[in-house]
Design a protein around this motif. Structure first.
Motif, PDB file in Angstrom:
ATOM      1  N   UNK A  56       1.557  -3.066   3.869  1.00  0.00           N
ATOM      2  CA  UNK A  56       1.615  -1.730   3.756  1.00  0.00           C
ATOM      3  C   UNK A  56       2.455  -1.361   2.583  1.00  0.00           C
ATOM      4  N   UNK A  57       2.049  -0.666   1.672  1.00  0.00           N
ATOM      5  CA  UNK A  57       2.760  -0.468   0.349  1.00  0.00           C
ATOM      6  C   UNK A  57       2.824   1.256  -0.126  1.00  0.00           C
ATOM      7  N   UNK A  58       3.648   1.625  -0.821  1.00  0.00           N
ATOM      8  CA  UNK A  58       3.919   2.642  -1.700  1.00  0.00           C
ATOM      9  C   UNK A  58       4.406   1.959  -2.904  1.00  0.00           C
ATOM     10  N   UNK A  59       3.241   2.159  -4.023  1.00  0.00           N
ATOM     11  CA  UNK A  59       3.588   1.515  -5.029  1.00  0.00           C
ATOM     12  C   UNK A  59       4.485   2.444  -6.002  1.00  0.00           C
ATOM     13  N   UNK A  60       5.667   2.838  -5.599  1.00  0.00           N
ATOM     14  CA  UNK A  60       6.607   3.793  -6.485  1.00  0.00           C
ATOM     15  C   UNK A  60       5.602   5.022  -6.967  1.00  0.00           C
ATOM     16  N   UNK A  61       5.100   5.568  -5.929  1.00  0.00           N
ATOM     17  CA  UNK A  61       4.408   6.799  -6.028  1.00  0.00           C
ATOM     18  C   UNK A  61       4.872   7.951  -5.399  1.00  0.00           C
ATOM     19  N   UNK A  62       6.083   7.711  -4.447  1.00  0.00           N
ATOM     20  CA  UNK A  62       6.322   8.845  -3.376  1.00  0.00           C
ATOM     21  C   UNK A  62       5.346   8.934  -2.321  1.00  0.00           C
ATOM     22  N   UNK A  63       4.559   7.882  -2.287  1.00  0.00           N
ATOM     23  CA  UNK A  63       3.322   8.354  -1.165  1.00  0.00           C
ATOM     24  C   UNK A  63       3.645   8.109   0.346  1.00  0.00           C
ATOM     25  N   UNK A  64       4.569   7.360   0.857  1.00  0.00           N
ATOM     26  CA  UNK A  64       5.078   7.260   2.383  1.00  0.00           C
ATOM     27  C   UNK A  64       3.713   6.940   3.105  1.00  0.00           C
ATOM     28  N   UNK A  65       2.942   5.806   2.990  1.00  0.00           N
ATOM     29  CA  UNK A  65       1.888   5.506   3.761  1.00  0.00           C
ATOM     30  C   UNK A  65       2.513   5.612   5.139  1.00  0.00           C
ATOM     31  N   UNK A  66       1.690   6.251   6.128  1.00  0.00           N
ATOM     32  CA  UNK A  66       2.262   6.260   7.516  1.00  0.00           C
ATOM     33  C   UNK A  66       1.330   6.236   8.798  1.00  0.00           C
ATOM     34  N   UNK A  67       2.046   5.902   9.735  1.00  0.00           N
ATOM     35  CA  UNK A  67       1.351   5.851  11.025  1.00  0.00           C
ATOM     36  C   UNK A  67       0.348   4.940  11.211  1.00  0.00           C
ATOM     37  N   UNK A  68       0.304   3.742  10.283  1.00  0.00           N
ATOM     38  CA  UNK A  68      -0.524   2.559  10.400  1.00  0.00           C
ATOM     39  C   UNK A  68      -0.060   1.508  11.389  1.00  0.00           C
ATOM     40  N   UNK A  69      -0.945   0.880  12.167  1.00  0.00           N
ATOM     41  CA  UNK A  69      -0.664  -0.094  13.145  1.00  0.00           C
ATOM     42  C   UNK A  69      -1.157  -1.463  12.800  1.00  0.00           C
ATOM     43  N   UNK A  70      -0.453  -2.499  12.985  1.00  0.00           N
ATOM     44  CA  UNK A  70      -0.720  -3.665  12.523  1.00  0.00           C
ATOM     45  C   UNK A  70      -0.436  -4.555  13.771  1.00  0.00           C
TER      46      UNK A  70
END
Length: 194
Positions: free
Chosen positions: A143-157
């Motif tokens: 789960x990755x934010x590529x330095x875009x200030x994107x905050x990928x959130x609420x993902x479930x693995x």
């Protein structure tokens, strides 16, 4: 049957691409620098019961056997994905997508941050479950934010098995401060080299 492709196949909204099972339906691609199937701003597209094999090495990133960019409620289920260079499944700027019961193995190349499954950038509420991740490149599931200030959130693995990889079995990389509420639950990780 076995099918050979040389260009990315686009999947529109509402379409299910279903094989007869991974031993009966196989798609081979000799160009490691392209994605095999890709949606684009689609909703409710499904890929299932297909074996994907990439047969050449590439240095290109942002490619996958199955790629969901800017999409919602898409899924990849019961697929076997072999030989990819960057991602087996790429969820990029997408929400509410599901990867379930997939088997990733024998990936090629050494592209930075390659992963069996990559949840990337502005991607939220996606689920990766019950999959076997043995691709062997950098990461099992990222789960990755590529330095875009994107905050990928609420993902479930959840409930995945991750074997040998070079850096991380499970990776949540979010350099921007903030609560993401990503969950890693009940996964088995072993033999990580990094």
């Amino acid at each position: 049957g076995t099918y050979v492709i040389s260009a990315t196949i686009s999947i529109p909204s509402g379409v299910t691409v279903r094989g007869a099972g991974t031993s009966a339906t196989q798609i081979t691609c000799a160009n490691g620098g392209i994605s095999i199937f890709a949606t684009l701003s689609a909703h409710e597209a499904t890929v299932e019961k297909i074996k994907f094999t990439v047969t050449s090495v590439s240095k290109d990133a942002y490619t996958a056997a199955v790629k969901f960019p800017g999409s919602t409620n898409c899924s990849c289920n019961d697929c076997e994905i072999v030989g990819c260079n960057w991602a087996g499944v790429l969820i990029h700027d997408s929400t509410d997508c599901t990867i379930d019961h997939c088997y990733f193995h024998d990936f090629q190349g050494s592209v930075h941050d390659s992963a069996d499954v990559c949840i990337y950038n502005q991607s939220h509420r996606n689920t990766v479950r019950n999959s076997r991740c043995y691709g062997g490149n950098w990461h099992g599931i990222a789960i990755q934010d590529p330095y875009n200030n994107s905050l990928p959130s609420n993902n479930v693995v959840t409930h995945n098995t991750i074997g040998l990889h070079q850096a991380y079995g499970l990776m949540v990389y979010v350099p921007t401060a903030g609560d993401t509420f990503n969950q890693l639950i009940g996964n088995s990780v072993e033999n990580i080299q990094g």
